[in-house]
Design an enzyme around this catalytic site. Structure first.
Site, PDB file in Angstrom:
ATOM      1  N   ASN A 105      -7.504  -3.424  -5.511  1.00  0.00           N
ATOM      2  CA  ASN A 105      -8.240  -2.941  -3.833  1.00  0.00           C
ATOM      3  C   ASN A 105      -6.068  -2.206  -3.338  1.00  0.00           C
ATOM      4  O   ASN A 105      -6.723  -1.332  -2.291  1.00  0.00           O
ATOM      5  CB  ASN A 105      -7.416  -4.864  -3.337  1.00  0.00           C
ATOM      6  CG  ASN A 105      -6.481  -5.462  -3.652  1.00  0.00           C
ATOM      7  OD1 ASN A 105      -6.520  -6.035  -4.538  1.00  0.00           O
ATOM      8  ND2 ASN A 105      -5.634  -5.667  -2.974  1.00  0.00           N
ATOM      9  N   VAL A 158       0.865  -1.181   0.588  1.00  0.00           N
ATOM     10  CA  VAL A 158       0.418  -0.403  -0.281  1.00  0.00           C
ATOM     11  C   VAL A 158       0.501   1.007  -0.699  1.00  0.00           C
ATOM     12  O   VAL A 158       0.333   2.177  -0.951  1.00  0.00           O
ATOM     13  CB  VAL A 158      -1.060   0.087   0.964  1.00  0.00           C
ATOM     14  CG1 VAL A 158      -1.759   1.867   1.385  1.00  0.00           C
ATOM     15  CG2 VAL A 158      -1.839  -1.413   1.023  1.00  0.00           C
ATOM     16  N   HIS A 214      -9.734  -6.810  -6.359  1.00  0.00           N
ATOM     17  CA  HIS A 214     -10.925  -8.028  -5.742  1.00  0.00           C
ATOM     18  C   HIS A 214     -11.922  -7.389  -6.093  1.00  0.00           C
ATOM     19  O   HIS A 214     -12.516  -6.480  -7.301  1.00  0.00           O
ATOM     20  CB  HIS A 214     -11.568  -6.653  -4.400  1.00  0.00           C
ATOM     21  CG  HIS A 214     -10.118  -7.314  -3.280  1.00  0.00           C
ATOM     22  ND1 HIS A 214      -9.121  -7.866  -3.219  1.00  0.00           N
ATOM     23  CD2 HIS A 214     -10.228  -6.739  -1.638  1.00  0.00           C
ATOM     24  CE1 HIS A 214      -8.524  -8.096  -2.130  1.00  0.00           C
ATOM     25  NE2 HIS A 214      -9.196  -7.359  -1.572  1.00  0.00           N
ATOM     26  N   PRO A 254       1.599 -23.526   3.170  1.00  0.00           N
ATOM     27  CA  PRO A 254       0.507 -22.805   4.004  1.00  0.00           C
ATOM     28  C   PRO A 254       1.662 -21.906   4.648  1.00  0.00           C
ATOM     29  O   PRO A 254       1.652 -22.880   6.009  1.00  0.00           O
ATOM     30  CB  PRO A 254      -0.833 -23.539   3.791  1.00  0.00           C
ATOM     31  CG  PRO A 254      -0.587 -24.232   2.721  1.00  0.00           C
ATOM     32  CD  PRO A 254       0.865 -25.233   3.288  1.00  0.00           C
ATOM     33  N   GLY A 304      -4.438  -8.251  -0.970  1.00  0.00           N
ATOM     34  CA  GLY A 304      -5.051  -8.124   0.090  1.00  0.00           C
ATOM     35  C   GLY A 304      -4.521  -7.964   1.366  1.00  0.00           C
ATOM     36  O   GLY A 304      -3.725  -7.590   2.535  1.00  0.00           O
ATOM     37  N   CYS A 323     -10.312  -2.974   2.081  1.00  0.00           N
ATOM     38  CA  CYS A 323     -10.745  -2.650   1.097  1.00  0.00           C
ATOM     39  C   CYS A 323     -11.776  -3.116   0.340  1.00  0.00           C
ATOM     40  O   CYS A 323     -12.638  -3.048  -0.923  1.00  0.00           O
ATOM     41  CB  CYS A 323      -9.510  -3.104   0.345  1.00  0.00           C
ATOM     42  SG  CYS A 323      -8.906  -5.110   1.728  1.00  0.00           S
ATOM     43  N   GLN A 348     -11.727 -12.031  -2.859  1.00  0.00           N
ATOM     44  CA  GLN A 348     -10.310 -10.840  -2.284  1.00  0.00           C
ATOM     45  C   GLN A 348      -9.107 -11.790  -3.094  1.00  0.00           C
ATOM     46  O   GLN A 348      -8.915 -13.013  -2.624  1.00  0.00           O
ATOM     47  CB  GLN A 348     -10.658 -10.559  -1.232  1.00  0.00           C
ATOM     48  CG  GLN A 348     -12.031  -9.914  -1.205  1.00  0.00           C
ATOM     49  CD  GLN A 348     -12.297 -10.002   0.447  1.00  0.00           C
ATOM     50  OE1 GLN A 348     -13.083 -10.117   1.477  1.00  0.00           O
ATOM     51  NE2 GLN A 348     -10.871  -8.949   1.412  1.00  0.00           N
TER      52      GLN A 348
HETATM   53  N1  LIG Z   1      -2.934  -4.490   0.975  1.00  0.00           N
HETATM   54  C1  LIG Z   1      -4.631  -4.259   0.921  1.00  0.00           C
HETATM   55  O1  LIG Z   1      -5.468  -4.325  -0.333  1.00  0.00           O
HETATM   56  C2  LIG Z   1      -4.928  -2.708   1.857  1.00  0.00           C
HETATM   57  C3  LIG Z   1      -6.104  -2.302   1.629  1.00  0.00           C
HETATM   58  C4  LIG Z   1      -6.595  -1.528   3.312  1.00  0.00           C
HETATM   59  C5  LIG Z   1      -5.392  -1.361   4.196  1.00  0.00           C
HETATM   60  N2  LIG Z   1      -4.653  -2.313   3.774  1.00  0.00           N
HETATM   61  C6  LIG Z   1      -4.154  -2.080   5.192  1.00  0.00           C
HETATM   62  O2  LIG Z   1      -2.636  -1.590   5.158  1.00  0.00           O
HETATM   63  C7  LIG Z   1      -1.534  -1.877   5.887  1.00  0.00           C
HETATM   64  C8  LIG Z   1      -0.574  -2.237   4.704  1.00  0.00           C
HETATM   65  O3  LIG Z   1      -0.624  -3.422   4.040  1.00  0.00           O
HETATM   66  P1  LIG Z   1       0.303  -3.623   3.136  1.00  0.00           P
HETATM   67  O4  LIG Z   1      -0.405  -4.311   1.933  1.00  0.00           O
HETATM   68  O5  LIG Z   1       0.618  -2.736   2.260  1.00  0.00           O
HETATM   69  O6  LIG Z   1       0.976  -4.547   4.371  1.00  0.00           O
HETATM   70  P2  LIG Z   1       2.290  -4.720   3.375  1.00  0.00           P
HETATM   71  O7  LIG Z   1       3.379  -4.873   1.860  1.00  0.00           O
HETATM   72  O8  LIG Z   1       3.424  -6.404   4.262  1.00  0.00           O
HETATM   73  O9  LIG Z   1       3.451  -3.954   4.338  1.00  0.00           O
HETATM   74  C9  LIG Z   1       3.915  -4.148   6.015  1.00  0.00           C
HETATM   75  C10 LIG Z   1       4.821  -1.924   6.207  1.00  0.00           C
HETATM   76  O10 LIG Z   1       4.580  -1.906   7.041  1.00  0.00           O
HETATM   77  C11 LIG Z   1       5.806  -1.482   8.031  1.00  0.00           C
HETATM   78  N3  LIG Z   1       6.011  -1.659   9.244  1.00  0.00           N
HETATM   79  C12 LIG Z   1       4.684  -3.479   9.673  1.00  0.00           C
HETATM   80  N4  LIG Z   1       5.107  -2.823  11.166  1.00  0.00           N
HETATM   81  C13 LIG Z   1       6.123  -2.177  11.069  1.00  0.00           C
HETATM   82  C14 LIG Z   1       6.899  -1.272  12.514  1.00  0.00           C
HETATM   83  N5  LIG Z   1       7.263  -1.992  13.396  1.00  0.00           N
HETATM   84  N6  LIG Z   1       7.670  -0.201  11.882  1.00  0.00           N
HETATM   85  C15 LIG Z   1       7.798   0.459  10.803  1.00  0.00           C
HETATM   86  N7  LIG Z   1       6.864   0.060   9.803  1.00  0.00           N
HETATM   87  C16 LIG Z   1       6.550  -0.639   9.967  1.00  0.00           C
HETATM   88  C17 LIG Z   1       6.561  -2.695   6.880  1.00  0.00           C
HETATM   89  O11 LIG Z   1       7.865  -1.715   6.865  1.00  0.00           O
HETATM   90  P3  LIG Z   1       8.995  -3.240   6.213  1.00  0.00           P
HETATM   91  O12 LIG Z   1       9.290  -3.585   4.832  1.00  0.00           O
HETATM   92  O13 LIG Z   1      10.002  -2.807   7.198  1.00  0.00           O
HETATM   93  O14 LIG Z   1       8.848  -4.267   6.904  1.00  0.00           O
HETATM   94  C18 LIG Z   1       5.986  -2.223   5.408  1.00  0.00           C
HETATM   95  O15 LIG Z   1       6.378  -0.643   4.526  1.00  0.00           O
HETATM   96  C19 LIG Z   1      -2.321  -3.077   7.149  1.00  0.00           C
HETATM   97  O16 LIG Z   1      -3.078  -1.918   7.666  1.00  0.00           O
HETATM   98  C20 LIG Z   1      -3.383  -3.477   6.048  1.00  0.00           C
HETATM   99  O17 LIG Z   1      -4.539  -3.893   6.744  1.00  0.00           O
HETATM  100  C21 LIG Z   1      -4.160  -3.100   3.156  1.00  0.00           C
END
Ligand SMILES: NC(=O)c1ccc[n+]([C@@H]2O[C@H](COP(=O)([O-])OP(=O)(O)OC[C@H]3O[C@@H](n4cnc5c(N)ncnc54)[C@H](OP(=O)(O)O)[C@@H]3O)[C@@H](O)[C@H]2O)c1
Length: 340
Positions: free
Chosen positions: A316, A14, A243, A186, A161, A130, A157
């Protein structure tokens, strides 16, 4: 004059998309900073034609920064979002942490932009789940015309996500089906995701539904109207991005399918692709990188008095997260944090 903007979680799915969209939509920035965990210190991320080096969120001082777009999990958000908000920086958060807090507005700009005024109570604005974001964009204009009583939705989805680990698992497991010795059990998902579908997203609740399904119910009520009943079945499918949702809607008043199609054609954020012929509808791979929520297969449900069915597809990572967050920042800038 522009804003000083922090993108928090800039190395994630994101976060990277938020940087792309800020650049694509030419959001007025005077300065932009990419933040993530310490392990990503110095990691390069793209912002338009430039490259940013990621900084450590833990030691970052938000004083003097206008807006922080957060895309890290709820646990980390609980630590860092109040820190940013207290320093005077408005947080737009993608996690579920603040979505149900009555003191925090939950915003989809096409639907309830006016609710943004409530941001000043905590200096925090929440972005919906999303699946909810794309659904409410389609439901709102129909609700305004014929009053929605009940929605039955089944989701399909994509693995993005579940973050970058979810995408890696689908990729590795698919490869492992063909390359001996590279089989992947998994870990991010509860069952095999390659060539399979999993009717389970987030944790189980006491009534047998899942948290993801509950989010669609609670968020639709908060964003559109508390009187709307929603029942959802959320399913993970082996698609990387995009999605899809099969939505059945029961209205108080009769709404003809042709009128519904016309209403949706005029609706902000919606693109209708609905030809009753082979390929005359949108699938998730076609929506990737787009801003719109696509609606297809609009048709009467003749089993109830005032019913419609439709198919709803959106990227999404965009409308479901990054685009919606940037749109909120745009509304915030226009209405609440005027510059220059
Ligand atoms: N993907 C979707 O469709 C979607 C939709 C709506 C909402 N969201 C929400 O958006 C958020 C991020 O989702 P994502 O899909 O982008 O996840 P992701 O690809 O796993 O990325 C997570 C990000 O958060 C950072 N992070 C995690 N823990 C941290 C900490 N303790 N301190 C600093 N940075 C930290 C990670 O940094 P590092 O790389 O340094 O670990 C990375 O930049 C989540 O809350 C998710 O529920 C996602």
């Amino acid at each position: 004059m522009g804003y000083r903007v922090a993108v928090v979680g800039a190395t994630g799915n994101v976060g990277r998309e938020m940087l792309n969209i800020l650049a694509e939509r030419q959001f007025p920035t005077d300065e932009i900073v990419a933040l993530a965990s310490r392990k990503s210190l110095g990691t390069e991320v793209s912002f338009g034609d430039t490259t940013l080096k990621t900084k450590d969120l833990d030691t970052f001082d938000f004083s003097g920064w206008d807006i922080a777009l957060f895309a890290i999990g709820s646990d980390a958000t609980k630590i860092y979002a109040p820190r940013a908000a207290k320093a005077g920086c408005v947080v737009i958060d993608n996690s579920s942490l603040y979505r149900y807090d009555p003191a925090v507005p939950l915003i989809v700009p096409e639907v309830n932009a006016d609710a943004i005024e409530g941001y000043s109570r905590k200096n925090i604005i929440a972005n919906p789940n999303c699946s909810t974001a794309q659904m409410v964009v389609a439901l709102k204009p129909l609700h305004d015309r014929a009053r929605i009583k009940r929605v039955v939705v089944s989701t399909y989805q994509s693995v993005s996500g579940a973050g970058k680990d979810g995408m890696d698992e689908l990729w590795d497991q698919t490869k492992g089906m063909y390359v001996p010795g590279q089989e992947k059990e998994p870990s991010k998902f509860t069952k095999q995701i390659a060539f399979n579908v999993i009717p389970h997203i987030d944790t189980f609740l006491e009534d047998g539904s899942t948290k993801e399904e509950w989010k669609m119910v609670a968020e639709t009520k908060k964003i559109i109207d508390t009187s709307i009943l929603v029942t959802a079945t959320c399913v993970r499918v082996p698609v990387f991005v995009g999605h899809s949702e099969a939505i059945n809607i029961e209205f108080e008043d009769f709404l003809d399918e042709d009128e519904a199609r016309d209403i949706l054609r005029e609706a902000p954020g919606v693109m209708v692709v609905d030809k009753r012929e082979d390929g005359g509808y949108i699938t998730p791979v076609e929506c990737v990188g787009d801003f719109a929520t696509f609606i297809s297969r609009i048709r009467q449900d003749s089993t109830i008095d005032n019913g419609l069915n439709l198919w709803c597809v959106s990227d999404n990572l965009r409308k479901g997260a990054a685009l919606n967050a940037v749109q909120i920042a745009e509304v915030l800038g226009q209405r609440c944090l005027k510059k220059g």
